[in-house]
Each structure stands twice: as C-alpha cells, then as structure tokens.
Write an enzyme that holds these catalytic residues in place. Structure first.
Site, PDB file in Angstrom:
ATOM      1  N   ASN A 181       0.884  -1.224  -0.108  1.00 30.70           N
ATOM      2  CA  ASN A 181       0.098   0.012   0.041  1.00 30.70           C
ATOM      3  C   ASN A 181       0.745   1.420   0.013  1.00 30.70           C
ATOM      4  O   ASN A 181       0.464   2.166  -0.307  1.00 30.70           O
ATOM      5  CB  ASN A 181      -1.183   0.105   0.982  1.00 30.70           C
ATOM      6  N   SER A 256      -1.251  -8.165   7.035  1.00 29.49           N
ATOM      7  CA  SER A 256      -2.527  -8.098   7.552  1.00 29.49           C
ATOM      8  C   SER A 256      -2.446  -8.923   9.034  1.00 29.49           C
ATOM      9  O   SER A 256      -1.430  -9.651   9.275  1.00 29.49           O
ATOM     10  CB  SER A 256      -3.650  -9.056   6.795  1.00 29.49           C
ATOM     11  N   GLU A 277       3.596  -5.075  12.212  1.00 26.32           N
ATOM     12  CA  GLU A 277       2.680  -3.813  11.731  1.00 26.32           C
ATOM     13  C   GLU A 277       1.542  -4.451  11.185  1.00 26.32           C
ATOM     14  O   GLU A 277       1.560  -4.779   9.979  1.00 26.32           O
ATOM     15  CB  GLU A 277       3.535  -2.755  11.077  1.00 26.32           C
ATOM     16  N   CYS A 311      -3.141   1.374   6.723  1.00 33.08           N
ATOM     17  CA  CYS A 311      -3.531   1.048   8.006  1.00 33.08           C
ATOM     18  C   CYS A 311      -3.867   1.991   8.944  1.00 33.08           C
ATOM     19  O   CYS A 311      -4.833   1.379   9.718  1.00 33.08           O
ATOM     20  CB  CYS A 311      -2.059   0.041   8.418  1.00 33.08           C
TER      21      CYS A 311
HETATM   22  P1  NAD Z   1      -1.554  -9.973   3.547  1.00 32.85           P
HETATM   23  O1  NAD Z   1      -1.221 -10.207   4.859  1.00 32.85           O
HETATM   24  O2  NAD Z   1      -2.279 -10.886   2.796  1.00 32.85           O
HETATM   25  O3  NAD Z   1      -0.308  -9.554   2.873  1.00 32.85           O
HETATM   26  C1  NAD Z   1       0.663  -8.552   3.284  1.00 32.85           C
HETATM   27  C2  NAD Z   1       2.043  -9.143   2.816  1.00 32.85           C
HETATM   28  O4  NAD Z   1       2.508 -10.286   3.310  1.00 32.85           O
HETATM   29  C3  NAD Z   1       2.204  -9.289   1.229  1.00 32.85           C
HETATM   30  O5  NAD Z   1       3.254  -8.479   0.710  1.00 32.85           O
HETATM   31  C4  NAD Z   1       2.236 -10.751   1.144  1.00 32.85           C
HETATM   32  O6  NAD Z   1       2.937 -11.177   0.204  1.00 32.85           O
HETATM   33  C5  NAD Z   1       3.224 -11.027   2.434  1.00 32.85           C
HETATM   34  N1  NAD Z   1       2.806 -12.422   2.922  1.00 32.85           N
HETATM   35  C6  NAD Z   1       1.823 -13.202   2.584  1.00 32.85           C
HETATM   36  N2  NAD Z   1       1.910 -14.477   3.223  1.00 32.85           N
HETATM   37  C7  NAD Z   1       3.157 -14.103   3.886  1.00 32.85           C
HETATM   38  C8  NAD Z   1       3.934 -15.378   4.620  1.00 32.85           C
HETATM   39  N3  NAD Z   1       3.583 -16.532   4.753  1.00 32.85           N
HETATM   40  N4  NAD Z   1       5.117 -14.779   5.242  1.00 32.85           N
HETATM   41  C9  NAD Z   1       5.418 -13.635   4.762  1.00 32.85           C
HETATM   42  N5  NAD Z   1       5.069 -12.805   4.063  1.00 32.85           N
HETATM   43  C10 NAD Z   1       3.664 -13.197   3.520  1.00 32.85           C
HETATM   44  O7  NAD Z   1      -2.248  -8.355   3.518  1.00 32.85           O
HETATM   45  P2  NAD Z   1      -2.927  -7.427   2.407  1.00 32.85           P
HETATM   46  O8  NAD Z   1      -4.299  -7.635   2.531  1.00 32.85           O
HETATM   47  O9  NAD Z   1      -2.048  -7.721   1.293  1.00 32.85           O
HETATM   48  O10 NAD Z   1      -2.590  -6.202   3.046  1.00 32.85           O
HETATM   49  C11 NAD Z   1      -3.217  -5.264   3.580  1.00 32.85           C
HETATM   50  C12 NAD Z   1      -3.237  -5.439   5.403  1.00 32.85           C
HETATM   51  O11 NAD Z   1      -2.019  -4.943   5.665  1.00 32.85           O
HETATM   52  C13 NAD Z   1      -4.012  -4.714   6.084  1.00 32.85           C
HETATM   53  O12 NAD Z   1      -4.630  -5.597   7.026  1.00 32.85           O
HETATM   54  C14 NAD Z   1      -3.532  -3.469   6.522  1.00 32.85           C
HETATM   55  O13 NAD Z   1      -4.031  -2.769   7.658  1.00 32.85           O
HETATM   56  C15 NAD Z   1      -2.100  -4.248   6.725  1.00 32.85           C
HETATM   57  N6  NAD Z   1      -0.945  -2.930   6.794  1.00 32.85           N
HETATM   58  C16 NAD Z   1      -0.678  -2.620   7.820  1.00 32.85           C
HETATM   59  C17 NAD Z   1       0.310  -1.588   8.220  1.00 32.85           C
HETATM   60  C18 NAD Z   1       0.743  -1.143   9.457  1.00 32.85           C
HETATM   61  O14 NAD Z   1       1.927  -0.595   9.377  1.00 32.85           O
HETATM   62  N7  NAD Z   1       0.396  -1.390  10.543  1.00 32.85           N
HETATM   63  C19 NAD Z   1       0.750  -1.128   6.681  1.00 32.85           C
HETATM   64  C20 NAD Z   1       0.213  -1.291   5.710  1.00 32.85           C
HETATM   65  C21 NAD Z   1      -0.734  -2.544   5.706  1.00 32.85           C
END
Ligand code: NAD
Length: 540
Positions: A181, A256, A277, A311
């Site tokens: 994002n 997530s 995070e 987020c």
């Molecule tokens: P997601 O968890 O599906 O993916 C996030 C990232 O994790 C992706 O780059 C994905 O390739 C990677 N990933 C997936 N499985 C993995 C694994 N087993 N091991 C390591 N990496 C893995 O989330 P999403 O739906 O793509 O992203 C949105 C989410 O991210 C939302 O919940 C949002 O709030 C959160 N987010 C949080 C912050 C923060 O700073 N708190 C910032 C940005 C996004």
C-alpha cells in the site's frame, strides 16, 4: 450521488521540476528501467518473471524476476559476509549515508512519485506523503541514532564498586517483508534504522511495490551504502517472503493480522524477535466543541487518503449527537465533491484501489451493510469508467454488529458513522474493537482532547488530526496494540529493537562473596543494612 463525484482532476503544474519533465506516455515506465532495476535483485539470470501491473489500467508496465528460496539463502550469505565490516564502522559514519539519502529522495521525488502512483494507483498528493516519510525518517535516525545507540552507564549493584554499561549490538541480518500500500515508505523506512544500527538487511518488497522499492534501493546505493549490506529478493509472500523471515535474526513484517499471526508463530518457534505492523479499525471522534469545518476537512483526508488503503486510516467516524447533523453537512458536501482520477499529476483527490481483490472486498463490505439495513450517505459504487478498480469514497450510517464492516477492516474508502451522547460513550465505542492501531479526537479544548485520547487503546492517537501528526512525529513510537501488532517503529524503540542489549558490569574491589572469616549470618545482616542505606540515599 455518483454524478456528483468528479471523474477527472483539474491539474496545475507549479513545480519547476515537473515543468521540466518530458511528458511520459500515460501509465507506462521508461522501457529501460525494469532491466536495470532487475540487476539489483538476487535472482538467477534465467529466473522466471512476473508482471508488474498498474491498477490505473490493469495493464502490464514491467516484468521483474522471481527469486527462489536458494536465492534467499544466497542473499543471507552475502548479507552476513558484508555485515561485519558494516558494523565495524562508527554510527555517525553509517548515519551520514542517511543524510545523503534524504537529499537524493527529495531530488528524485518526481520520478519516485510517478512510480508510486503507477504501482499503487494513489494520487500524487498521497504519494508525496511517502517522500516526506522517507526523508523524515532519514533525518531523524541520522541525527538521533548516535544518541539512541551510545553506551549508557548505570548505577551498579554496589555503588562505585560495580560499574554497569548498557551496550547495543546489531542483531545481524534483519528480514523485512513489506506490503503493497505504501510502495516507497513500507519498503524502505524499516530498513533505515536497522542499517544505521549496524545490521545487514534482506528485504522482500511486495510484488505490487517492487519497481518503486528497487529504484529507492538504487538511490540508497548511490548515497554510499556498501555493497552487500542490503539484499533484495522478489516473489510471493508465502514462499519468498516466508523464506526471508525464516532466516532472519529479527523479523520485521507489515501486513494483515491473519498473516502476522503466522509470521509471529514461526519467529517464536525459532526464538527470534519480531515486530509486526498489522491491521486496524481506526476511529475518529468529533466532540461537540470541535471546529466542524476543519474536522470535516480532516475527516476527508483521514478516511480517503490512498483510497483508504492505509493501515492508520479512519473507518469509524464517531460523532457527538449535538453536532452530528452539522458535521455531516460539511463532511458529505466535501466527500461528494471529491475528484477521482488516474493522472500522474497534482490535483486529484482520490485514486484507485490496488486490485480486483481489494475492489471485491470493498464492494462486499458495502453491499453486505446495504443489504442488512445500513444507509449509504455518499458513494457506494464502483467507477469502472475511470479504471478497473476505482470505487467511490463511501459513507455509511446505521452499521450494526452483524455487518462485516462493523468489526472487520475494509482497507478501502469506506467509513461508517456512529452517534454518541457523551465522551465516555465515544471512548467505549472507539475501544470496542480487537484492533488498536490509530485513533483521532477533535475538540477545540486540547486538554479535553488529550484526556480522551489517553483513554483510547491505540498505539497512536491524534488530537485535531487524523493520522499525520502521530505518524510523522518520528521521535515517538508508532505501532499497534491488541490485534494491530507487536513492537513499534520510529523513535528509540524503532531502532533499539534491531539491537541486542548487553550489560557489561565491571566489579572493582571485593567480589560478590562472603568475606573470609565472616559468618554468613553476619554478612547477611550487614548486606541488609547496606540495602536500607541505599534506599535512604535513593541509590537504585
Ligand atoms: P496480507 O497479509 O495478505 O499481505 C501482506 C504482505 O505479506 C504481502 O506482501 C504478502 O505477500 C506477504 N505475505 C503473505 N503471506 C506471507 C507469509 N506467509 N510470510 C511472509 N509474508 C507473507 O495483507 P494484504 O491484505 O495484502 O495487506 C493489507 C493489510 O496489511 C491490511 O490489514 C493492513 O492494515 C495491513 N497493513 C498494515 C500496516 C501497518 O503499518 N500497520 C501497513 C500497511 C498494511
């Protein structure tokens, strides 16, 4: 409602750097860029490739190599080899690179803004937040790291005779997996304090953020980062991302909550630390004494920045009933006038969602709420004529417990309005979530605002701002409580987490033993007296 949302931006180019740029073909990248950037990726020459797609059109803009688990292993070997020499340099020496990087990021902002926009679908104004974020983090850690990391003397076990010094050693190689994002911020800012602390880093930027991340890493090389210290691999999270985190001496993950739990379990089984995070369901409370015009403008930014794919963006708008109708007049008027568009130029209010999956999630949340009785006050429709994943900024009222968007993170441009009759009710509602990432309180009385803020169970709470005040205060910690994560970025915590603390205690004079010839009981009595004396002199 739909008709009132403008579909294109009126753009004025005021920056001379912009005016000097040749106009690129819309929604494409320089054709020589992907091959050049690919050379920075740890992957075989004949590696498989994946398509980089712009959400503005769903068109392919580049192809980049996919790393394998063997490439991740090689990246760790190379990072470990480079880390020793890097850690041997002084902190100020390492910090100088960040100051040069600060300047390079600002100097190259226009090309970075193009890449951020192309990869994420966000507006130029929202992309610029990422430039500010990276520059701010550079400046903060370049200036403050020597102090955060310096050895600290503490009062020892026996005053004067025991000298205790707290040291912070780099952990080794930090594994970072970033989300999509914030292609620049979220790929780079967590690496900067890790590097200044003397670690090497292996980073796996998200596949939807890789062009921006690689260009930013090229600039870090240009700033003087020694070869090998920062390794980049690309590929899916479940294979390449997992392999990166499974080998790390410390895990830095953003994504997530569902994935974060799995990441935490794997790190725990290896007994390595992790900073996570994760998601949020952030609330903004507008008290009955707030400046409604300013609060409404703030709410628009806080709910719809990066099309809500932030987020810390606001998904619950809690209004004091005395001002709710007046506030909504200001707020809805602004929301309905928002311009949507895909121009790589200034002036548009909101861009696109990132993907079909995000569009489906947002649509599902809105349709579920509508079907179960919520009212759509603004927006509520996709806008395919603007691009495949555009969705209107949407305001709902009447959201109740059984609706998916009541507790589940939408991560899109959807906010639900709730009315309350007191500050206490607002605090209880804001805290009625398993998440605890960000919050916002609006009141002309900043003492009242602070008092309310302190009772909201979130890692950051902004008074008279939605998210930027806390996010950009780089000296203070930022992160989530509850299901929003573990650990913090920014400030002392954001760099010390990348270090192993060590206490070196030097004992002068008599060691810790019962002196020869002294009965243990007598020794114990004199030690107890000594403890009382130390308490009396506040020596602790
Ligand atoms: P997601 O968890 O599906 O993916 C996030 C990232 O994790 C992706 O780059 C994905 O390739 C990677 N990933 C997936 N499985 C993995 C694994 N087993 N091991 C390591 N990496 C893995 O989330 P999403 O739906 O793509 O992203 C949105 C989410 O991210 C939302 O919940 C949002 O709030 C959160 N987010 C949080 C912050 C923060 O700073 N708190 C910032 C940005 C996004």
């Amino acid at each position: 409602m739909t008709d009132q949302l403008q579909s294109t931006s009126t753009t004025e180019v005021t920056d001379p750097a912009d005016a000097a740029r040749p106009s690129p073909a819309p929604h494409t990248v320089d054709p020589t860029l992907p091959a050049r950037l690919a050379r920075r990726v740890r992957a075989a020459a004949d590696a498989q490739t994946y398509d980089c797609v712009t959400p503005f059109t769903a068109g392919v803009i580049a192809q980049l190599p996919v790393s394998t688990v063997a490439d991740v292993e090689q990246a760790y070997d190379a990072a470990r080899a480079a880390q020793t020499g890097w850690a041997a340099r002084s902190v100020p020496d390492r910090a100088k690179i960040l100051l040069r990087y600060h300047d390079l990021i600002l100097q190259h902002r226009d090309e970075l803004l193009d890449l951020i926009q192309l990869e994420s679908g966000k507006t130029r104004k929202n992309a610029f937040e990422e430039i500010l974020d990276v520059a701010g983090i550079c400046r903060h850690y370049a200036r403050k790291a020597p102090d955060y990391l310096k050895p600290r003397k503490h009062l020892g076990a026996i005053p004067v005779l025991t000298q205790s010094t707290e040291l912070h050693h780099p952990r080794g190689v930090i594994g970072i997996v970033g989300p999509w994002n914030y292609p620049l911020s979220m790929s780079i800012t967590d690496a900067l304090p890790a590097l200044v602390a003397g670690n090497a880093v292996v980073v796996r930027p998200d596949e939807k953020a890789s062009l921006t991340a690689l260009r930013a890493i090229e600039l870090l090389d240009q700033a003087g980062l020694p070869k090998g210290v920062l390794q980049v691999v690309l590929g899916p999270g479940q294979t390449v991302g997992e392999a990166v985190l499974d080998r790390a001496d410390y895990v830095m993950y953003t994504g997530s909550t569902a994935t974060g739990r799995k990441v935490a379990e794997r790190a725990a089984s290896r007994l390595v630390g992790a900073s996570l995070e994760l998601g949020g369901k952030n609330a903004m409370y507008v008290a009955d004494d707030a400046n409604l015009r300013i609060a409404a403008e703030g709410a628009v930014r806080s709910c719809f920045s990066s099309a809500g794919q932030l987020c810390i963006s606001i998904e619950r708008l809690i209004l004091h009933e005395r001002i709710a109708d007046d506030f909504l007049k200001h707020f809805l008027g602004r929301v309905r006038k928002m311009s949507l568009g895909s121009d790589l130029a200034w002036g548009t209010d909101m861009g696109s969602l990132i993907s079909q999956a995000q569009l489906e999630r947002v649509t599902q949340h809105v349709e579920d709420a509508r079907a179960k009785g919520a009212t759509v006050l603004a927006g509520g429709h996709p806008r395919p004529e603007l691009g495949p994943y555009f969705y209107e900024p949407t305001v709902l009222e009447g959201v109740t417990g059984g609706m998916d968007c009541r507790n589940g993170e939408t991560f899109g441009p959807v906010v639900a309005v709730y009315r309350v009759s007191s500050d206490e009710e607002a605090i209880a509602l804001a805290n009625d979530t398993n998440y605890g990432l960000n919050g916002s309180v609006w009141s002309k009385d900043t003492r009242r605002g602070r008092r309310i803020a302190e009772q909201i169970r979130c890692g950051t709470v902004n008074v008279n701002e939605g998210y930027a005040a806390a996010w950009a205060s780089n000296g203070s910690p930022m992160g989530g409580m509850g299901e929003s994560g573990l650990g913090r970025r920014h400030g002392a915590e954001g760099i010390l987490k990348y270090t192993e603390s060590q206490n070196v205690a030097v004992q002068h004079g008599t060691p810790f033993k019962v002196p020869t010839g002294v009965p243990e009981k007598v020794w114990a009595r004199s030690m107890a007296t000594g403890m009382r004396v130390m308490k009396g002199f506040r020596l602790s």
